[in-house]
Design an enzyme around this catalytic site. Structure first.
Site, PDB file in Angstrom:
ATOM      1  N   HIS A 161       0.909  -1.572  -0.089  1.00  0.00           N
ATOM      2  CA  HIS A 161      -0.042   0.102  -0.387  1.00  0.00           C
ATOM      3  C   HIS A 161       1.055   0.995  -0.442  1.00  0.00           C
ATOM      4  O   HIS A 161       0.445   2.010   0.016  1.00  0.00           O
ATOM      5  CB  HIS A 161      -0.439   0.167   1.320  1.00  0.00           C
ATOM      6  CG  HIS A 161      -2.150  -1.149   1.916  1.00  0.00           C
ATOM      7  ND1 HIS A 161      -2.815  -0.860   0.561  1.00  0.00           N
ATOM      8  CD2 HIS A 161      -2.201  -2.056   1.954  1.00  0.00           C
ATOM      9  CE1 HIS A 161      -3.686  -2.354   0.407  1.00  0.00           C
ATOM     10  NE2 HIS A 161      -2.975  -2.922   1.662  1.00  0.00           N
TER      11      HIS A 161
ATOM     12  N   GLU B  35      -6.824 -13.044   5.063  1.00  0.00           N
ATOM     13  CA  GLU B  35      -7.626 -11.332   4.780  1.00  0.00           C
ATOM     14  C   GLU B  35      -9.000 -11.689   4.430  1.00  0.00           C
ATOM     15  O   GLU B  35      -9.384 -10.670   4.479  1.00  0.00           O
ATOM     16  CB  GLU B  35      -6.928 -10.274   4.397  1.00  0.00           C
ATOM     17  CG  GLU B  35      -5.743 -10.335   5.071  1.00  0.00           C
ATOM     18  CD  GLU B  35      -5.085  -9.175   4.321  1.00  0.00           C
ATOM     19  OE1 GLU B  35      -4.960  -7.809   4.457  1.00  0.00           O
ATOM     20  OE2 GLU B  35      -4.195  -9.311   2.893  1.00  0.00           O
TER      21      GLU B  35
ATOM     22  N   ASP C  23      -9.338  -5.250   5.729  1.00  0.00           N
ATOM     23  CA  ASP C  23      -9.885  -6.292   4.630  1.00  0.00           C
ATOM     24  C   ASP C  23     -10.225  -7.440   4.854  1.00  0.00           C
ATOM     25  O   ASP C  23     -11.781  -7.912   4.827  1.00  0.00           O
ATOM     26  CB  ASP C  23      -7.982  -7.047   3.533  1.00  0.00           C
ATOM     27  CG  ASP C  23      -7.791  -5.998   2.980  1.00  0.00           C
ATOM     28  OD1 ASP C  23      -8.436  -4.819   2.863  1.00  0.00           O
ATOM     29  OD2 ASP C  23      -6.538  -6.035   1.888  1.00  0.00           O
TER      30      ASP C  23
END
Length: 271
Positions: free
Chosen positions: A46, A151, A177
């Site tokens: 990310h 996740e 997530d």
């Protein structure tokens, strides 16, 4: 802590503590090295960190005594090999949902420097490595750790098969997530989220695999997760810690100066 000590801690259930580091500034290295932490979590899924910059960070933290744990952008064995070449001691693969993905990652992390047909054969249990090569590979990868993110619902459904893959050292819950996959985005106080988290901890530790979560929640909550079996603790981040501290301190300063009434600042939070 060294990479080998980190791996041994994961395997024996000893708790290790770290935080996410988004900043690429070298000033953070001596600052974090003076804190009671064992590792740093560097996220390239990310956060836009280039390969050369990442390598500087990993080697700097290694020499400061903090194990660099790097999350790669996808569960790609080639990406795992790249960050290990760059200096990472542990690889976190995001959004893993099958045992087959884990086996491929084990090949990249635990059978280096083998590649191609050789590593595929080793993973399939085919042609055995020569004793010399087997010993070389074992020593070459002894300080490497493989951690996968859990996740999603499919990951939970395949969790027993994931845990059964030899060479997996730890699982790490991605709370955002996972909450989205459960249909309750960011509702971390919901009982179904708590049940999923505790189930991951219980099953992983029963299988001899480390379990953890990246959390920015109060220490009391994280301590309850540790009591439930979590031993890989990633607390907060440099971004969150800075934002919370400055928000509290500047807010207090405004109130002391009587300026609270004129503060009408839009929420520009980056966390």
């Amino acid at each position: 802590m060294t990479g080998l000590e980190f791996n041994q801690a994961l395997r024996t259930g000893r708790r290790v503590y770290g935080t996410l580091v988004a900043s690429t500034s070298p000033r953070w290295v001596p600052l974090l090295a003076g804190l009671p932490m064992d590792f740093v979590f560097i996220d390239t899924e990310h956060i836009p960190i280039g390969r050369e910059q990442l390598s500087w960070m990993t080697w700097a933290y290694r020499f400061a005594g903090l194990v660099p744990v790097v999350r790669i952008p996808s569960p790609d064995p080639c990406a795992a090999g790249q960050v290990l070449d760059g200096g990472a001691c542990a690889v976190v693969a995001p959004y893993v949902e099958s045992a087959a993905e884990v086996r491929s990652l084990v090949g990249a992390v635990k059978y280096r420097p083998l590649k191609g047909v050789a590593v595929a054969a080793a993973l399939a249990g085919g042609k055995a490595l020569t004793p010399v090569l087997q010993g070389y590979v074992r020593d070459y990868t002894a300080a490497n750790s493989l951690i996968v993110n859990i996740e999603s619902g499919p990951a939970l459904a395949a969790f027993d098969e994931i845990l059964a893959v030899p060479g997996l050292d730890g699982v790490l819950i991605g709370p955002h997530d996972l909450s989205c996959s459960l249909g309750i985005p960011e509702q971390y106080d919901r009982p179904e989220f708590a049940r999923a988290v505790l189930d991951v901890f219980r099953r992983a530790r029963a299988a001899g695999v480390a379990a953890g979560i990246h959390s920015w929640m109060p220490a009391e909550q994280e301590a309850r997760w540790c009591a439930a079996g979590a031993n890989l603790i990633i607390h907060s981040s440099d971004l969150i810690a800075t934002a919370v501290t400055l928000r509290n301190e500047i807010g207090a300063l405004r109130r002391l100066n009587g300026d609270d009434a004129v503060a009408n600042i839009a929420d520009r939070s980056v966390v």
